[in-house]
Design a protein around this motif. Structure first.
Motif, mmCIF file in Angstrom:
data_model
loop_
_atom_site.group_PDB
_atom_site.id
_atom_site.type_symbol
_atom_site.label_atom_id
_atom_site.label_comp_id
_atom_site.label_asym_id
_atom_site.label_seq_id
_atom_site.Cartn_x
_atom_site.Cartn_y
_atom_site.Cartn_z
ATOM 1 N N SER A 32 88.539 35.629 -55.073
ATOM 2 C CA SER A 32 87.176 36.187 -54.972
ATOM 3 C C SER A 32 86.743 35.737 -53.390
ATOM 4 O O SER A 32 86.531 34.426 -53.189
ATOM 5 C CB SER A 32 86.058 35.975 -55.978
ATOM 6 O OG SER A 32 84.891 36.161 -55.495
ATOM 7 N N TYR A 34 83.967 36.568 -52.129
ATOM 8 C CA TYR A 34 82.629 36.434 -52.402
ATOM 9 C C TYR A 34 82.352 34.747 -52.729
ATOM 10 O O TYR A 34 81.326 34.141 -52.376
ATOM 11 C CB TYR A 34 81.950 37.096 -53.438
ATOM 12 C CG TYR A 34 81.826 38.676 -53.344
ATOM 13 C CD1 TYR A 34 81.517 39.340 -52.030
ATOM 14 C CD2 TYR A 34 81.867 39.520 -54.371
ATOM 15 C CE1 TYR A 34 81.051 40.713 -52.210
ATOM 16 C CE2 TYR A 34 81.687 40.821 -54.436
ATOM 17 C CZ TYR A 34 81.359 41.475 -53.279
ATOM 18 O OH TYR A 34 80.977 42.696 -53.054
ATOM 19 N N TYR A 37 83.214 32.280 -49.600
ATOM 20 C CA TYR A 37 81.933 32.552 -48.785
ATOM 21 C C TYR A 37 80.773 31.841 -49.451
ATOM 22 O O TYR A 37 79.968 30.940 -48.886
ATOM 23 C CB TYR A 37 81.579 33.972 -48.428
ATOM 24 C CG TYR A 37 80.526 33.954 -47.466
ATOM 25 C CD1 TYR A 37 80.507 33.665 -46.176
ATOM 26 C CD2 TYR A 37 79.140 34.397 -48.060
ATOM 27 C CE1 TYR A 37 79.419 33.775 -45.310
ATOM 28 C CE2 TYR A 37 78.253 34.268 -47.214
ATOM 29 C CZ TYR A 37 78.165 34.276 -45.945
ATOM 30 O OH TYR A 37 77.271 34.139 -44.992
ATOM 31 N N ARG A 90 82.262 39.923 -43.824
ATOM 32 C CA ARG A 90 82.326 41.424 -44.218
ATOM 33 C C ARG A 90 80.983 41.660 -45.025
ATOM 34 O O ARG A 90 81.094 40.989 -46.016
ATOM 35 C CB ARG A 90 83.718 41.644 -44.647
ATOM 36 C CG ARG A 90 83.838 43.407 -44.765
ATOM 37 C CD ARG A 90 84.993 43.577 -45.317
ATOM 38 N NE ARG A 90 84.865 45.195 -45.501
ATOM 39 C CZ ARG A 90 86.072 46.117 -45.625
ATOM 40 N NH1 ARG A 90 87.263 45.139 -45.426
ATOM 41 N NH2 ARG A 90 85.975 47.232 -45.590
ATOM 42 N N THR A 91 80.442 42.493 -44.652
ATOM 43 C CA THR A 91 79.266 43.100 -45.711
ATOM 44 C C THR A 91 80.003 44.054 -46.474
ATOM 45 O O THR A 91 80.412 45.227 -45.893
ATOM 46 C CB THR A 91 78.065 43.580 -44.855
ATOM 47 O OG1 THR A 91 77.775 42.478 -44.154
ATOM 48 C CG2 THR A 91 77.016 44.047 -45.717
ATOM 49 N N HIS A 92 79.840 44.037 -47.936
ATOM 50 C CA HIS A 92 80.384 44.911 -48.720
ATOM 51 C C HIS A 92 79.510 46.104 -48.620
ATOM 52 O O HIS A 92 78.423 46.101 -48.695
ATOM 53 C CB HIS A 92 80.489 44.188 -50.259
ATOM 54 C CG HIS A 92 81.114 45.075 -51.077
ATOM 55 N ND1 HIS A 92 80.741 46.743 -51.640
ATOM 56 C CD2 HIS A 92 82.481 45.077 -51.727
ATOM 57 C CE1 HIS A 92 81.743 46.836 -52.283
ATOM 58 N NE2 HIS A 92 82.861 46.028 -52.284
ATOM 59 N N ARG A 97 76.592 42.518 -50.434
ATOM 60 C CA ARG A 97 77.147 41.134 -50.453
ATOM 61 C C ARG A 97 77.975 40.749 -49.265
ATOM 62 O O ARG A 97 78.843 41.656 -48.807
ATOM 63 C CB ARG A 97 77.734 40.469 -51.712
ATOM 64 C CG ARG A 97 76.714 40.588 -52.877
ATOM 65 C CD ARG A 97 77.304 40.075 -53.981
ATOM 66 N NE ARG A 97 77.752 38.707 -53.927
ATOM 67 C CZ ARG A 97 78.662 38.035 -54.774
ATOM 68 N NH1 ARG A 97 78.944 38.768 -56.063
ATOM 69 N NH2 ARG A 97 78.866 36.871 -54.747
ATOM 70 N N GLN A 98 78.122 39.315 -48.899
ATOM 71 C CA GLN A 98 78.732 39.073 -47.981
ATOM 72 C C GLN A 98 80.211 38.292 -48.542
ATOM 73 O O GLN A 98 80.217 37.626 -49.550
ATOM 74 C CB GLN A 98 78.161 37.747 -46.898
ATOM 75 C CG GLN A 98 76.630 38.133 -46.409
ATOM 76 C CD GLN A 98 76.935 39.618 -45.623
ATOM 77 O OE1 GLN A 98 77.659 39.995 -44.978
ATOM 78 N NE2 GLN A 98 75.698 40.103 -45.479
ATOM 79 N N ALA A 99 81.321 38.614 -47.928
ATOM 80 C CA ALA A 99 82.537 37.806 -48.190
ATOM 81 C C ALA A 99 83.198 37.446 -46.861
ATOM 82 O O ALA A 99 83.180 38.217 -46.033
ATOM 83 C CB ALA A 99 83.303 38.847 -48.975
ATOM 84 N N ARG A 150 87.939 45.061 -50.421
ATOM 85 C CA ARG A 150 86.943 44.209 -49.343
ATOM 86 C C ARG A 150 86.409 43.039 -49.876
ATOM 87 O O ARG A 150 85.708 42.524 -49.086
ATOM 88 C CB ARG A 150 85.812 45.433 -49.501
ATOM 89 C CG ARG A 150 86.078 46.808 -48.946
ATOM 90 C CD ARG A 150 84.918 47.769 -49.385
ATOM 91 N NE ARG A 150 84.881 48.195 -50.578
ATOM 92 C CZ ARG A 150 84.304 49.098 -51.502
ATOM 93 N NH1 ARG A 150 83.475 49.780 -50.646
ATOM 94 N NH2 ARG A 150 84.176 49.161 -52.486
ATOM 95 N N CYS A 151 86.569 42.386 -50.952
ATOM 96 C CA CYS A 151 86.090 41.296 -51.381
ATOM 97 C C CYS A 151 87.137 40.266 -52.236
ATOM 98 O O CYS A 151 86.771 39.449 -52.836
ATOM 99 C CB CYS A 151 84.914 41.796 -52.244
ATOM 100 S SG CYS A 151 85.139 42.715 -53.619
ATOM 101 N N THR A 152 88.269 40.859 -51.946
ATOM 102 C CA THR A 152 89.337 39.972 -52.838
ATOM 103 C C THR A 152 90.514 39.745 -51.905
ATOM 104 O O THR A 152 90.770 40.301 -51.004
ATOM 105 C CB THR A 152 89.798 40.559 -53.946
ATOM 106 O OG1 THR A 152 90.440 41.854 -53.749
ATOM 107 C CG2 THR A 152 88.839 40.856 -55.148
#
Length: 194
Positions: A32, A34, A37, A90-92, A97-99, A150-152
């Protein structure tokens, strides 16, 4: 077009009743980004939010493709995948959320000396390896996995040689990566593609 970036892998058997899944090894890990971060100090988050990364195929990636598909693949890769400068945070698009936007395609962090970039990428890469931020999947024939790119951060473990593993994968194309500070209505930085 949907702005989702979804990848799907299916473990399968093409022409036999026996699964092409190793008896031991060949698992996939998803971390993750997320969680990585969120684990950073506020100061490290501020540093990362101002950074951009050059993403492009590594020499290792190119040589692996040459070995698999022939020498002409190198020219095709170099012509068509010249690189992109993308936000490091990166913003989802859907969650807001930020990641961290970490991948094996990052060549370096733009504006940093190579040793500085390598040190920061090494530190953050070690966080991605933390099992507390990841799930590990042991494949069985017929399994289907769907994840959000986008977040993994995902990777297959190469601990099954000389056994064989066959997967089918498809990816749904998505929007341009961007970074937008919390509460902002417009992106502060969007990716640029070569």
């Amino acid at each position: 077009m949907s702005h989702q970036i979804i990848a799907v892998s299916i473990s399968c058997t093409p022409d036999s009743e026996e699964p092409d899944i190793p008896a031991v090894g060949g698992d996939t890990l998803w971390a993750s980004l997320y969680a990585v971060y969120d684990s950073l100090s506020d100061e490290m988050k501020r540093v990362c939010q101002d950074l951009r990364a050059l993403h492009k195929p590594s020499d290792h990636f190119i040589q692996a493709n040459v070995a698999m598909y022939g020498a002409e693949s190198e020219q095709v890769i170099r012509q068509n995948l010249q690189g992109a400068v993308l936000p490091f945070v990166r913003t989802h698009e859907e969650t807001g959320r930020q990641a961290l936007f970490l991948s094996s395609f990052i060549d370096h962090l733009v504006g940093m000396h190579r040793p500085e970039s390598d040190a920061l990428l090494g530190y953050l890469g070690n966080l991605v390896n933390n099992p507390n931020y990841a799930v590990r999947w042991r494949w069985r024939a017929g399994d289907v996995a769907i994840w959000d790119e986008r977040c993994t951060n995902h990777r297959a473990l190469s601990d099954h040689y000389p056994q064989y593993r066959l997967m089918r994968r498809c990816t749904v194309e998505g929007g341009r990566p961007f970074y937008r500070p919390d509460g902002a209505s417009e992106p502060l930085f969007e990716g640029t593609f070569a």
